[in-house]
Design an enzyme around this catalytic site. Structure first.
Site, PDB file in Angstrom:
ATOM      1  N   ASP A 397       0.868  -1.182   0.000  1.00  0.00           N
ATOM      2  CA  ASP A 397       0.000   0.000   0.000  1.00  0.00           C
ATOM      3  C   ASP A 397       0.903   1.231   0.000  1.00  0.00           C
ATOM      4  OD1 ASP A 397      -1.652   2.124   0.691  1.00  0.00           O
ATOM      5  OD2 ASP A 397      -2.890   0.918   2.042  1.00  0.00           O
ATOM      6  N   HIS A 398       0.877   1.943  -1.105  1.00  0.00           N
ATOM      7  CA  HIS A 398       1.833   3.046  -1.262  1.00  0.00           C
ATOM      8  C   HIS A 398       1.505   4.242  -0.356  1.00  0.00           C
ATOM      9  CE1 HIS A 398       5.230   4.876  -2.927  1.00  0.00           C
ATOM     10  NE2 HIS A 398       4.992   4.767  -4.206  1.00  0.00           N
ATOM     11  N   ARG A 399       0.313   4.216   0.262  1.00  0.00           N
ATOM     12  CA  ARG A 399       0.013   5.289   1.221  1.00  0.00           C
ATOM     13  C   ARG A 399       0.846   5.102   2.485  1.00  0.00           C
ATOM     14  NH1 ARG A 399      -6.249   4.209   1.782  1.00  0.00           N
ATOM     15  NH2 ARG A 399      -5.313   2.137   1.948  1.00  0.00           N
TER      16      ARG A 399
END
Ligand code: CAO
Length: 425
Positions: A397-399
Site C-alpha cells: 500500500d503506497h500510502r
C-alpha cells in the site's frame, strides 16, 4: 398515543410573491420526522425547503411541481404520530429551520468570484458555478458523498433533482464505481447472439471474496515490487528434512520457510506488519505475527490465518498449513480462522508462473506473492552458475510504504531465504 391529521400551511417565506414549487420530497404513505423536507420552493433569488411541522405519515401532497404558492397555502396533509406534536406551537421553530437551511445553502454553495450583490447574499443563489440544485438536493448529495458538478440535472432549466442524485449513485454502483469513479457502465451484452453459452451462478465464496478484492483493488494504491531469491541452499536443506516432516503427516514445502523469512522481514520493517486506522491518519503497528495464507479451494479463494508464526518451528508450521488448507478445501473454516492476519502470502509455486501482482488483503498493507522456483544462470563475478531462484512479488500500500522501504524489505527477505541463519539474528 393520539392520531390526528394536520394540514401543513406554507409559512412566511420572506416574500409576498408567489414562488415556484420545484421539488416534492415526499409522497402519500411516507413517514416523516418533524422538520423533514416536504417540498422545495424557488424564487428569483433563492431556493428553500419547506419542512414538516410534525412527525407522522403523509396523507396527501397538496401541491405539485410547477405550482406557484404563497404564505398560507396548504402544502400537505400529515397524520400525526403524536397528536401533541401537531399543535401550532412550533411555527417559530420552522422559521428558524428555514433560516438554518438558508445558512447551510450559503455555506455549501460555491460563491461566484465576483462580489455578490447584497440581495444575493441575504438570499443565496441556487445556481452557482456549474451546479444548479436546491438545498434538499445539496444535502442529499452531501450525505451520499456525491459531487454535484458531475451530476446532470433533468429538472427545469437543468436543475439537479433528488432523483438525479439517486440515479447517479445507482449508475456508479452498477458500473463498479461505488466510490464515485464515474466509469462507464458495465457492457450489457447478450452473448448468445455470438454462439452457444451456459450461465452459472458465482459461488458464495467467489461473490464474497470478489467484493473484498474489488474494494481492495479500487481503494488501495498498489505497487508491486519483484525480486528473485536464491534458494539453492534452502532447497538442499528442505530436501534433507522433508522425510522427517512427512512422517508427521505433513509436507515441508518452500512456503513454510517463506513464512518464517517473512516474519523476520516484518520484524525488521514493522510498517509492513501494520494497518491504517479507519481515519487513514494513524498507523497501527501489530506486535503479533499472524500470517494469512491464500488457499485455492474448489469454491474459490480463502485466506485462513496461521497465528504466532514467529513462535512456531518449521515442522509445526508445515502441519498447521496442511490442516488449515484441508479445512479450507472441505469448507470447514470458521470466520475466526480467517481473521486477525497481519500480513498475507499467496503462493502459486506449486502450480507455476513467473510472477504476478497479488491484491492486498485489507486492512493489511502488504502481501507477498510466490511463484515457482526455477534454475537460472547467476553471475558470481567470474562465471555463470546454475542457482535455484524463487520469484517473489511484493504488493504494498503506497500510502503507507515507500518504494525504497519495499525494496529494502524484499531484498532482506530474499537474503533470509538465501541464508536461513539470518532469521535467527
Ligand atoms: N517453487 C517450486 N516448487 C514449489 C513451490 C515453489 N515456489 N511451492 C511449492 N512447490 C512444490 C511443493 O514443494 C510441492 O512439491 P512436492 O509435492 O514435490 O513436495 C508442490 O509444489 C505442491 O505444493 P502445494 O501447493 O501442495 O503446497 P504449498 O505449501 O506450496 O502451498 C497452499 C499450500 C495451500 C498455499 C497451496 O496449496 C495453494 O492453495 N496455493 C494456491 C494459492 C492461491 O490460489 N493463490 C492465489 C491467490 S490470488 O488469486
Amino acid at each position: 398515543m393520539g392520531q390526528s391529521n394536520k394540514t401543513i400551511l406554507l409559512p412566511d417565506i420572506g416574500t409576498a410573491d408567489a414562488v415556484d414549487v420545484i421539488e416534492i420530497a415526499v409522497k402519500p404513505g411516507d413517514q416523516v420526522q418533524k422538520e423533514d423536507t416536504l417540498i422545495t420552493l424557488e424564487s428569483d433569488k433563492a431556493s428553500m425547503d419547506v419542512p414538516s411541522e410534525i412527525a407522522g405519515t403523509v396523507v396527501k401532497v397538496l401541491v405539485k411541481v410547477g405550482d406557484k404558492v404563497k404564505q398560507g397555502d396548504p402544502v400537505a396533509e400529515i397524520e400525526a404520530s403524536d397528536a401533541k406534536a401537531s399543535t401550532n406551537e412550533k411555527k417559530e421553530d420552522t422559521k428558524q429551520k428555514q433560516e438554518k437551511e438558508t445558512e447551510i445553502e450559503k455555506e455549501k454553495t460555491p460563491q461566484p468570484k465576483q462580489e455578490a450583490k447584497p440581495a444575493a447574499q441575504s438570499a443565496p443563489p441556487i445556481a452557482s458555478g456549474n451546479v444548479y440544485a436546491g438545498p434538499a438536493v445539496r444535502r442529499l448529495a452531501y450525505q451520499l458523498g456525491v459531487d454535484l458538478t458531475r451530476v446532470s440535472g433533468t429538472g427545469n432549466k437543468g436543475r439537479i433533482t433528488q432523483e438525479d442524485v439517486h440515479q447517479f449513485v445507482k449508475q456508479s454502483m452498477a458500473s463498479g464505481g461505488g466510490s464515485g469513479l464515474g466509469v462507464l457502465p458495465w457492457p450489457d451484452v447478450d452473448f448468445s447472439q455470438f454462439g452457444e453459452v451456459e450461465v452459472t451462478s458465482l459461488s458464495r465464496i467467489k461473490k464474497k471474496s470478489g467484493a473484498n478484492l474489488h474494494r481492495n483493488w479500487v481503494m488501495i494504491p498498489h505497487v508491486t515490487q519483484f525480486e528473485d531469491a536464491d534458494i539453492t541452499e534452502l532447497e538442499a536443506f528442505r530436501k534433507a528434512n522433508k522425510a522427517s516432516v512427512e512422517k508427521q503427516g505433513a509436507k515441508l514445502t518452500p512456503l513454510v520457510f517463506i513464512m518464517k523469512a517473512a516474519v523476520a522481514a516484518l520484524k525488521k520493517f514493522p510498517s509492513f506488519n501494520a494497518s491504517l486506522s479507519k481515519s487513514g491518519e494513524e498507523l497501527v503497528y501489530k506486535h503479533y505475527f499472524h500470517i494469512g495464507v491464500a488457499v485455492d479451494t474448489p469454491n474459490g479463494l480463502l485466506v485462513p490465518v496461521i497465528r504466532n508464526v514467529d513462535q512456531k518451528g518449521f515442522s509445526e508450521l508445515a502441519i498447521e498449513l496442511k490442516e488449515i488448507s484441508e479445512k479450507a478445501r472441505e469448507g470447514k473454516l470458521k470466520a475466526n480462522d480467517m481473521q486477525g492476519g497481519s500480513f498475507s502470502i499467496s503462493s502459486l509455486g506449486g502450480i507455476g508462473g513467473t510472477a504476478f501482482t497479488p491484491i492486498i488483503n485489507a486492512p493489511e498493507v502488504a502481501i507477498l506473492g510466490v511463484s515457482r522456483s526455477v534454475m537460472k544462470p547467476q553471475w558470481d563475478g567470474e562465471t555463470f552458475k546454475p542457482r535455484l531462484m524463487l520469484p517473489l512479488s511484493l504488493s504494498y500500500d503506497h500510502r503507507v510504504i515507500d518504494g525504497a522501504q519495499a525494496a529494502r524489505f524484499i531484498v532482506y527477505l530474499s537474503e533470509c531465504l538465501s541464508d536461513l541463519r539470518r532469521i535467527l539474528l
